[in-house]
Design a protein around this motif. Sequence first.
Motif, mmCIF file in Angstrom:
data_model
loop_
_atom_site.group_PDB
_atom_site.id
_atom_site.type_symbol
_atom_site.label_atom_id
_atom_site.label_comp_id
_atom_site.label_asym_id
_atom_site.label_seq_id
_atom_site.Cartn_x
_atom_site.Cartn_y
_atom_site.Cartn_z
ATOM 1 N N TRP A 56 -5.350 13.716 5.472
ATOM 2 C CA TRP A 56 -5.005 12.403 4.915
ATOM 3 C C TRP A 56 -4.724 12.532 3.431
ATOM 4 O O TRP A 56 -5.312 13.375 2.747
ATOM 5 C CB TRP A 56 -6.180 11.465 5.142
ATOM 6 C CG TRP A 56 -6.118 10.121 4.497
ATOM 7 C CD1 TRP A 56 -5.243 9.100 4.781
ATOM 8 C CD2 TRP A 56 -6.990 9.617 3.489
ATOM 9 N NE1 TRP A 56 -5.535 8.002 4.001
ATOM 10 C CE2 TRP A 56 -6.606 8.301 3.207
ATOM 11 C CE3 TRP A 56 -8.076 10.156 2.794
ATOM 12 C CZ2 TRP A 56 -7.246 7.506 2.264
ATOM 13 C CZ3 TRP A 56 -8.718 9.382 1.857
ATOM 14 C CH2 TRP A 56 -8.307 8.071 1.597
ATOM 15 N N THR A 57 -3.836 11.713 2.952
ATOM 16 C CA THR A 57 -3.612 11.566 1.516
ATOM 17 C C THR A 57 -3.435 10.092 1.206
ATOM 18 O O THR A 57 -3.037 9.290 2.064
ATOM 19 C CB THR A 57 -2.351 12.313 1.027
ATOM 20 O OG1 THR A 57 -1.198 11.760 1.671
ATOM 21 C CG2 THR A 57 -2.430 13.802 1.295
ATOM 22 N N ALA A 58 -3.733 9.751 -0.013
ATOM 23 C CA ALA A 58 -3.435 8.414 -0.534
ATOM 24 C C ALA A 58 -3.077 8.603 -1.996
ATOM 25 O O ALA A 58 -3.650 9.456 -2.686
ATOM 26 C CB ALA A 58 -4.624 7.472 -0.381
ATOM 27 N N PHE A 59 -2.126 7.831 -2.475
ATOM 28 C CA PHE A 59 -1.716 7.946 -3.875
ATOM 29 C C PHE A 59 -1.346 6.569 -4.417
ATOM 30 O O PHE A 59 -1.285 5.587 -3.669
ATOM 31 C CB PHE A 59 -0.580 8.961 -4.045
ATOM 32 C CG PHE A 59 0.658 8.683 -3.239
ATOM 33 C CD1 PHE A 59 1.696 7.927 -3.751
ATOM 34 C CD2 PHE A 59 0.788 9.200 -1.958
ATOM 35 C CE1 PHE A 59 2.838 7.674 -3.017
ATOM 36 C CE2 PHE A 59 1.932 8.966 -1.202
ATOM 37 C CZ PHE A 59 2.962 8.198 -1.737
ATOM 38 N N ASN A 60 -1.150 6.522 -5.716
ATOM 39 C CA ASN A 60 -0.904 5.269 -6.444
ATOM 40 C C ASN A 60 -2.065 4.292 -6.319
ATOM 41 O O ASN A 60 -1.883 3.072 -6.367
ATOM 42 C CB ASN A 60 0.428 4.621 -6.039
ATOM 43 C CG ASN A 60 1.608 5.400 -6.579
ATOM 44 O OD1 ASN A 60 1.480 6.154 -7.554
ATOM 45 N ND2 ASN A 60 2.763 5.249 -5.973
ATOM 46 N N ILE A 61 -3.267 4.850 -6.191
ATOM 47 C CA ILE A 61 -4.479 4.034 -6.264
ATOM 48 C C ILE A 61 -4.579 3.588 -7.720
ATOM 49 O O ILE A 61 -4.535 4.432 -8.625
ATOM 50 C CB ILE A 61 -5.715 4.857 -5.861
ATOM 51 C CG1 ILE A 61 -5.557 5.392 -4.426
ATOM 52 C CG2 ILE A 61 -6.997 4.040 -6.031
ATOM 53 C CD1 ILE A 61 -6.455 6.574 -4.101
ATOM 54 N N PRO A 62 -4.652 2.298 -8.003
ATOM 55 C CA PRO A 62 -4.627 1.846 -9.399
ATOM 56 C C PRO A 62 -5.714 2.493 -10.255
ATOM 57 O O PRO A 62 -6.854 2.675 -9.812
ATOM 58 C CB PRO A 62 -4.866 0.335 -9.286
ATOM 59 C CG PRO A 62 -4.421 -0.014 -7.905
ATOM 60 C CD PRO A 62 -4.752 1.182 -7.059
ATOM 61 N N GLY A 63 -5.349 2.840 -11.478
ATOM 62 C CA GLY A 63 -6.291 3.435 -12.416
ATOM 63 C C GLY A 63 -7.440 2.509 -12.764
ATOM 64 O O GLY A 63 -8.472 2.957 -13.250
ATOM 65 N N THR A 64 -7.281 1.234 -12.506
ATOM 66 C CA THR A 64 -8.353 0.266 -12.764
ATOM 67 C C THR A 64 -9.381 0.247 -11.640
ATOM 68 O O THR A 64 -10.441 -0.372 -11.795
ATOM 69 C CB THR A 64 -7.769 -1.149 -12.918
ATOM 70 O OG1 THR A 64 -6.989 -1.454 -11.754
ATOM 71 C CG2 THR A 64 -6.888 -1.251 -14.168
ATOM 72 N N ALA A 65 -9.086 0.924 -10.529
ATOM 73 C CA ALA A 65 -10.009 0.943 -9.385
ATOM 74 C C ALA A 65 -11.312 1.629 -9.784
ATOM 75 O O ALA A 65 -11.303 2.627 -10.500
ATOM 76 C CB ALA A 65 -9.371 1.662 -8.204
ATOM 77 N N LYS A 66 -12.401 1.104 -9.315
ATOM 78 C CA LYS A 66 -13.721 1.704 -9.557
ATOM 79 C C LYS A 66 -14.123 2.617 -8.402
ATOM 80 O O LYS A 66 -15.195 3.198 -8.410
ATOM 81 C CB LYS A 66 -14.773 0.606 -9.752
ATOM 82 C CG LYS A 66 -14.481 -0.310 -10.928
ATOM 83 C CD LYS A 66 -14.451 0.466 -12.221
ATOM 84 C CE LYS A 66 -14.158 -0.461 -13.388
ATOM 85 N NZ LYS A 66 -13.591 0.228 -14.524
ATOM 86 N N GLY A 67 -13.243 2.722 -7.399
ATOM 87 C CA GLY A 67 -13.505 3.571 -6.247
ATOM 88 C C GLY A 67 -12.618 3.167 -5.092
ATOM 89 O O GLY A 67 -11.643 2.436 -5.273
ATOM 90 N N LEU A 68 -12.974 3.664 -3.921
ATOM 91 C CA LEU A 68 -12.269 3.313 -2.694
ATOM 92 C C LEU A 68 -13.256 2.659 -1.745
ATOM 93 O O LEU A 68 -14.368 3.155 -1.574
ATOM 94 C CB LEU A 68 -11.690 4.571 -2.024
ATOM 95 C CG LEU A 68 -10.564 5.272 -2.745
ATOM 96 C CD1 LEU A 68 -10.200 6.569 -2.028
ATOM 97 C CD2 LEU A 68 -9.348 4.364 -2.823
ATOM 98 N N PRO A 69 -12.854 1.572 -1.093
ATOM 99 C CA PRO A 69 -13.752 0.929 -0.140
ATOM 100 C C PRO A 69 -13.795 1.714 1.169
ATOM 101 O O PRO A 69 -12.874 2.464 1.494
ATOM 102 C CB PRO A 69 -13.103 -0.437 0.081
ATOM 103 C CG PRO A 69 -11.638 -0.165 -0.091
ATOM 104 C CD PRO A 69 -11.565 0.878 -1.188
ATOM 105 N N GLU A 70 -14.844 1.533 1.924
ATOM 106 C CA GLU A 70 -14.896 2.114 3.252
ATOM 107 C C GLU A 70 -13.830 1.439 4.111
ATOM 108 O O GLU A 70 -13.575 0.237 3.989
ATOM 109 C CB GLU A 70 -16.270 1.889 3.880
ATOM 110 C CG GLU A 70 -16.377 2.510 5.258
ATOM 111 C CD GLU A 70 -17.751 2.334 5.863
ATOM 112 O OE1 GLU A 70 -18.360 3.343 6.229
ATOM 113 O OE2 GLU A 70 -18.201 1.178 5.953
ATOM 114 N N GLY A 71 -13.200 2.218 4.970
ATOM 115 C CA GLY A 71 -12.216 1.654 5.890
ATOM 116 C C GLY A 71 -10.931 1.217 5.209
ATOM 117 O O GLY A 71 -10.400 0.153 5.512
#
Length: 153
Positions: A56-71
């Motif tokens: 899996w990959t994910a990109f363009n996660i905003p720099g303001t994000a404090k993390g990734l949610p479950e699911g």
Amino acid sequence: MHNAGVGDNKSPAFEFHWSLGNMPTDAPATLKTYAVILHDVENVGRGNTTVDTLHWTAFNIPGTAKGLPEGLGAGTLADGTTNGPGIRGGATGVYFGPGAPAGPFHHYIFEFYALDTKLDLPATATRDDLIKAMDGHLIGKAAYVGRFHAPPQ
């Protein structure tokens, strides 16, 4: 088995923290986005020259994000996060967790990249495309390693 491909297959929650040495610090002002790559370093296909299996990959996660949610949801999300190449890649890309076959443990690595740019890539880009697009834009990196083997039958 909540986050495994043979279980609920939900991406795990992660928190993003910055440090300089052992001291917590703020994210750099140049931070624009994050990217993540999940791969199984033991699994390769027969006759395949690929050195691992990309899950899996994910990109363009905003720099303001404090993390990734479950699911994390599939495809491209409202905040611009894009699920990219992986076992179930393509425009409807979605997380596919660990799912080693019977036998020895497999090591799965989540690699997190902090970037100074938003990547101009379609969801159907390859991992090579993703790596090339990140070249010259990396401002931080971290990795989380876990191991998994198939449950007894």
